[in-house]
Structure formats: C-alpha cells, structure tokens
Design a protein around this motif. Structure first.
Motif, PDB file in Angstrom:
ATOM      1  N   GLY A 162     -37.496  58.288  10.128  1.00 33.92           N
ATOM      2  CA  GLY A 162     -37.570  57.031   9.392  1.00 33.92           C
ATOM      3  C   GLY A 162     -37.955  57.205   7.934  1.00 33.92           C
ATOM      4  O   GLY A 162     -37.753  56.305   7.122  1.00 33.92           O
ATOM      5  N   SER A 163     -38.501  58.367   7.594  1.00 32.44           N
ATOM      6  CA  SER A 163     -38.891  58.601   6.204  1.00 32.44           C
ATOM      7  C   SER A 163     -37.775  59.268   5.413  1.00 32.44           C
ATOM      8  O   SER A 163     -37.987  59.711   4.282  1.00 32.44           O
ATOM      9  N   SER A 213     -43.949  60.413   4.213  1.00 29.54           N
ATOM     10  CA  SER A 213     -44.350  60.628   5.601  1.00 29.54           C
ATOM     11  C   SER A 213     -45.413  59.607   5.974  1.00 29.54           C
ATOM     12  O   SER A 213     -46.488  59.584   5.371  1.00 29.54           O
ATOM     13  N   LYS A 214     -45.087  58.802   6.949  1.00 36.66           N
ATOM     14  CA  LYS A 214     -46.043  57.780   7.381  1.00 36.66           C
ATOM     15  C   LYS A 214     -47.365  58.436   7.783  1.00 36.66           C
ATOM     16  O   LYS A 214     -48.430  58.033   7.343  1.00 36.66           O
ATOM     17  N   THR A 215     -47.277  59.466   8.604  1.00 34.43           N
ATOM     18  CA  THR A 215     -48.491  60.090   9.127  1.00 34.43           C
ATOM     19  C   THR A 215     -49.030  61.167   8.204  1.00 34.43           C
ATOM     20  O   THR A 215     -50.194  61.521   8.247  1.00 34.43           O
ATOM     21  N   THR A 218     -46.324  65.314   9.708  1.00 33.07           N
ATOM     22  CA  THR A 218     -45.066  65.786  10.307  1.00 33.07           C
ATOM     23  C   THR A 218     -44.730  67.178   9.778  1.00 33.07           C
ATOM     24  O   THR A 218     -44.605  67.383   8.567  1.00 33.07           O
ATOM     25  N   GLU A 362     -34.311  55.482  19.269  1.00 31.50           N
ATOM     26  CA  GLU A 362     -35.750  55.764  19.342  1.00 31.50           C
ATOM     27  C   GLU A 362     -36.495  54.514  19.830  1.00 31.50           C
ATOM     28  O   GLU A 362     -37.556  54.603  20.428  1.00 31.50           O
TER      29      GLU A 362
HETATM   30  O1  F6P Z   1     -40.816  62.338  15.483  1.00 26.92           O
HETATM   31  C1  F6P Z   1     -40.362  61.035  15.327  1.00 26.92           C
HETATM   32  C2  F6P Z   1     -41.035  60.354  14.202  1.00 26.92           C
HETATM   33  O2  F6P Z   1     -42.337  60.061  14.530  1.00 26.92           O
HETATM   34  C3  F6P Z   1     -40.282  59.107  13.782  1.00 26.92           C
HETATM   35  O3  F6P Z   1     -40.608  58.009  14.536  1.00 26.92           O
HETATM   36  C4  F6P Z   1     -40.640  59.014  12.344  1.00 26.92           C
HETATM   37  O4  F6P Z   1     -39.762  58.170  11.666  1.00 26.92           O
HETATM   38  C5  F6P Z   1     -40.535  60.455  11.931  1.00 26.92           C
HETATM   39  O5  F6P Z   1     -41.060  61.160  13.035  1.00 26.92           O
HETATM   40  C6  F6P Z   1     -41.252  60.834  10.680  1.00 26.92           C
HETATM   41  O6  F6P Z   1     -42.619  60.554  10.747  1.00 26.92           O
HETATM   42  P1  F6P Z   1     -43.511  60.527   9.456  1.00 26.92           P
HETATM   43  O7  F6P Z   1     -42.995  59.464   8.553  1.00 26.92           O
HETATM   44  O8  F6P Z   1     -44.897  60.249   9.945  1.00 26.92           O
HETATM   45  O9  F6P Z   1     -43.412  61.883   8.800  1.00 26.92           O
END
Ligand code: F6P
Length: 553
Positions: A162-163, A213-215, A218, A362
């Motif tokens: 999604g990013s 990256s949301k988290t 990754t 997803e």
């Molecule tokens: O692994 C799947 C996922 O969690 C997706 O849902 C998300 O879009 C992607 O990884 C990237 O995550 P992030 O934006 O936290 O890096």
C-alpha cells in the motif's frame, strides 16, 4: 463493542435470503443475455446507473429484476448498511486489530467532525494535507534544494504494498497532469535490481527519496532505504547531515523514522485507522502530489468524496458500490466464478488492476468469518487484468471460448487524455470501438446457426461459435481526470467493503502476509551460514543446499 457489526451473526449460508438466491439461480438456469435483452428493449438504459462522472452499465450482467431484489435483501439481512455507517462514524470495525477504518476521513471536508476515541481526526488530516502541499510546492518550484544547492529533478518513492502501489498507479494514471521536468520513480522490490535500475542514471544531488512505510518496520522498505542512503552519501561524498535535504518519510511511526535518521520535521504523518491498501490519499500520496501539484491532488480527493457520499446516502436501488459488490457475491457463490477481470481501455490505467489486486485480495482473501469460524461460502476472487487492447491479443481467447466463468469490468473514457498530439487523438475511436465490441461479443456471442450461415464448413462451426453470456460491467466516463480517478478508486474500495460485509470477514486486517515474513527471517541466516538447515523440511533444506552451492558457499 455494542454495535450490530460485533454481534454474532447467523452464518451466511443459513440465511433464508441465501437460500432464496440459490433457488433463483436454479430457476434462471442457462438463461441467455440474448433472451434477456430480447425480452426488454429498454434493458440497456434501465440497467445503468450514474455516480458522479461515471456511467455504470450493468445490463450485460446475468441478472433480472428479481435477482437484484434478492441481492439487496441479502445486503439488508447481512447488515451492510449498518457496518457502512459504523465505518463512517469511526467505530472500530477492524475487529482483529481493534482499529477504526477511516480512509473516508482522508477526504472529508475541513468542517466535518469524525471522532476516533473521542477525538476529531479531521483537523489533523487537513494539517497534514497543508504540510504536504507546502512541501510539494517547494519541490515543484525548485525552492527546495538538495545538499549541494541543486534543485530536485527526481523523486524516488521507496515503499511496498500500500505504500507503493497506490502512488505508483496514480502517477501513471495522471501522467499527463504531471510536471514533466520532474520525474517520479518507485522502488519496492527488495531485489537490489529495483533500486539499482531506479538510481543508476540519477544525479544524487538532484534526487529526493521518500521513504513510505506505515509501520516503518517493513524489511523491504527499510533495506532499500538504507541502501539508498548509502548510495546518496557515497555519491555526494557527504556525511549524515546531507540526509535531511534528500530524505523525507511518510509514516505513522515517528520513533522508527527518527531511528532511521530522518528528521521528524520531514515526516508526513498518517494514522493507524488508515489501512495500507487504503492509504494513497493520505501522506502516502506525497510523491503523487509533488508530481501533479496540490490543486490536482485536492480535485482527486473531491472525486473520492463524491463517491463516499453516494455510497453513504444513495438508496440501495441506486447505490453503485453496493450493486457491484453484490454482483461479485452472486457470481462467486452461485456461478462458481473464481476470478474477476478488470480491463481498462486506457494506457494510463496500466497499473490500475495491480493496485486493485492488493485492495481486493488483501482485504477479502479470508477464510474465517469475523467470529473466527471457517467460512462455508466463497470469499474474495482472484483479481487480474491488463489494459485493452493488449489483453485482446493475449488472453481474451479464454474469456470468449474457455470453460471458466470470469465476470469482467470494462473501464473506458470518451475523450483521450489531455496532451495527446492531435495525430494520436484519432486512434481513440479505434480503441473505444474495441472497448464496445468486446463486451458485445462477450454478452451475445455468435450462434452455430450464424456461423453456418456465413458458409463455414460444418466441422469448423463449433470452433467458430461463441457461446456468449459472459457477464461484464461497463464503466464509462467523459475523461480520465484526477477527480474521476478518485471516483473510480472509491468505487472499488466500497465494492470491496460491501463484499466483506456480506461474507462477514474482516476486510481490514492481513494476517495472511505474516507467516512468510517470519519464515524469511529464519531462512536468511541459513542461506548465509548453512547453520540451522536441519530444522527445515526436506524440500526447503535441499533447495537451500542447492542455492548455497550455486552461490559458492
Ligand atoms: O505485508 C503487507 C503489508 O502490511 C501491507 O498491508 C502494507 O500495505 C505493506 O505491507 C507495507 O507496509 P508498510 O507501509 O507498513 O511498510
């Protein structure tokens, strides 16, 4: 959790409305679209709806008035509208992660009030949009310069899922609206080749990296961002202080951003109530906003909003996302359709279906319901497709004469996009003639009698016969503008929502991606050292041994 959506629900396949649909399907039998059209000369107009700038023709679907009534009754029985309203209100409908699902707040007007845990999130949304706009303007005008004082010529978005998919798709879609002397590239794959090819011809002094990256955990993104930072500093012969001028971050995780070495002043924030695959109209869209400018970006948001409002308020009979969602439920269960094709007749939509794959698969690729019970009904389809007319010369053979049931969406535009040279504008009618011809051929086919009447030898008649009766939806708009893109994406977001609600799955988690990540972490050291191979299954152990030997380890 007190709302309806959290209460234990009767399993879908035990609802009387489900049984009614099964019975209706049997009665419908092999009824052909040729018959349905012959019986109702008004079908083409009667079975079409408008939402915003989109004309949605569903007359070539295998449905009757009764089917539509029964599908809407199913939607009512499964609480689609209640869950929708709970989503818009900011309730925590992502139950396995205990999160609100509020991508709709990303495009809400400034005076809207949408609360999460008692706090109105709309002012923060608009503050980030304003910050993005100010930054975009500075990059676009050349006011923002790199470490050596040169203006930025290339923006490289590093992100995945999604990013990546959203901004990468939208950048392609809106290419004719972009500032052409500013290039935007996207790096997602942890295969070093992706980054290598993206930067090999760049001048680091003119390059801005956006780490999305949301988290901010990754592994693919952090690895690529770390390599990009090394490349940049190496190219510039500069120290860490150059990072601030060449790296910005898009994230919910300020601590992770700071740990990486990016100044949090250069971080554009979003929130845990924005799912990754629903995030490109958040800060994740920064690369797109730099490309098309804040004004166009806001037009796109207005397009999203328009369809949000339609989905929220339109009566069931006119509600397009509801209809499209229900059609998918109909085919998945009662026609055993395993996949759904999305076939855009616009070159600019080349990444559209790839984007939808994450959005849909997803979200609804689930096999337990919201209470954790195995589902005994079909859930999300395989979504696939590429732009017409290329697909016509590749896989449409199977659509026309294969044995699979594949419902398809055809998306096309009356006008060619913006800055096409006049010599090429003429090609648009040919493109669109194909667009209309394909849904016609899929629906009505060609009977053996029609084939024989052309003098075709009897032995070839079966080969040249087209059964037809392949269902399609046609989505037609005047032009592919930023607003229309927003409308299209919101349409699919809400379609996916409707299906998840009917199937009673949590469309907003993605636990299915976790196991592979954990195993990859375990296997990587084995690849390097060989230690721990004995703990692997015999297939993987043998493959890893071969790999190590091929690498000379
Ligand atoms: O692994 C799947 C996922 O969690 C997706 O849902 C998300 O879009 C992607 O990884 C990237 O995550 P992030 O934006 O936290 O890096």
């Amino acid at each position: 959790m007190t709302a309806n959506h959290a209460t234990i629900r009767t399993p879908l396949d035990r609802l009387p409305q489900w049984a009614a649909l099964a019975k209706h399907r049997e009665e419908l039998g092999e009824q052909h679209l040729r018959e349905l059209f012959a019986a109702d000369p008004e079908r083409g107009r009667r079975y079409s709806l408008r939402v915003g700038d989109l004309l949605v023709d569903y007359s070539k679907q295998l449905v009757t008035d009764e089917t539509l009534v029964l599908l809407r009754e199913l939607a009512a029985a499964t609480g689609v509208a209640e869950l929708r309203d709970a989503m818009f209100r900011g309730e925590k409908i992502n139950i396995t992660e205990d999160r609100a699902v509020l991508h709709t707040a990303l495009r809400a007007p400034g005076d809207a009030v949408i609360e999460v845990d008692g706090e109105n999130v709309v002012p923060a949304v608009h503050a980030v949009l304003d910050k993005m706009a100010a930054f975009s303007d500075r990059v676009r005008s050349g006011e923002w310069t790199g470490y050596t004082g040169k203006r930025i010529r290339t923006v490289v978005n590093i992100g995945i899922g999604g990013s990546d998919l959203g901004p990468a798709m939208a950048y392609e879609v809106l290419r004719s609206y972009t500032q052409r002397d500013l290039d935007v590239r996207f790096v997602s794959n942890v295969d070093g080749a992706d980054l290598h090819e993206a930067v090999r011809d760049l001048d680091a002094a003119e390059t801005l990296f956006i780490v999305a990256s949301k988290t901010f955990t990754t592994i693919e993104t952090i690895t690529n961002a770390t390599s990009a930072r090394e490349w940049l500093l190496g190219q510039l012969g500069a120290g860490q202080d150059a990072v601030a001028k060449h790296f910005v971050a898009l994230s919910t995780n300020a601590e992770g951003v700071a740990d990486f070495g990016i100044d949090v002043a250069n971080m554009f924030e979003f929130w845990d109530w924005v799912g990754g695959r629903y995030s490109y109209d958040s800060a994740i869209g920064l690369s797109l906003m730099i490309a098309i400018g804040p004004e166009r970006f806001r037009e796109m948001l207005a397009g999203f909003r328009l369809v949000d409002e339609h989905f929220r308020t339109a009566p069931a009979e006119e509600n397009v996302p509801l209809l499209l969602g229900l059609l998918g439920v109909w085919y998945g269960e009662f026609f055993d359709a395993q996949s759904h094709a999305v076939l855009p007749y616009s070159h600019y939509l080349s990444k559209f279906t790839a984007y939808l794959q994450q959005l849909d698969m997803e979200s609804n690729g689930k096999s337990v319901d919201r209470e954790g019970n195995p589902v005994t009904w079909q859930t999300g389809p395989v979504v696939w497709g590429t732009p017409g007319t290329n697909g016509q010369h590749a896989y449409y053979q199977l659509l026309h004469q294969g044995t699979k049931m594949i419902p398809a969406d055809f998306i096309g535009f009356a006008k060619p996009v913006g800055d096409l040279p006049s010599g090429l504008v003429a090609q648009h009618d040919l493109l669109m003639a194909n667009f209309f011809a394909q849904t016609q051929a899929l629906a009505f086919g060609k009977t053996p009698q029609e084939v024989a009447a052309e003098g075709v030898p009897a032995r070839l008649v079966p080969h040249k016969t087209f059964k037809g009766n392949h269902p399609t939806t046609t989505i037609l708009a005047a032009e592919l503008t930023p607003s229309v893109l927003g409308q299209l994406i919101a349409l699919y977001e809400h379609k996916v929502f409707v299906q998840g609600a009917v199937w009673n799955v949590d469309s907003f988690d993605q636990w299915g991606v976790e196991l592979g990540k954990v195993l990859a972490k375990r296997i990587e050291p084995v690849l390097l050292t060989g230690e721990g191979a004995e703990a692997l299954d015999s297939s993987t152990a043998a493959l890893v041994a071969d790999y190590r030997s091929l690498r000379g380890r």
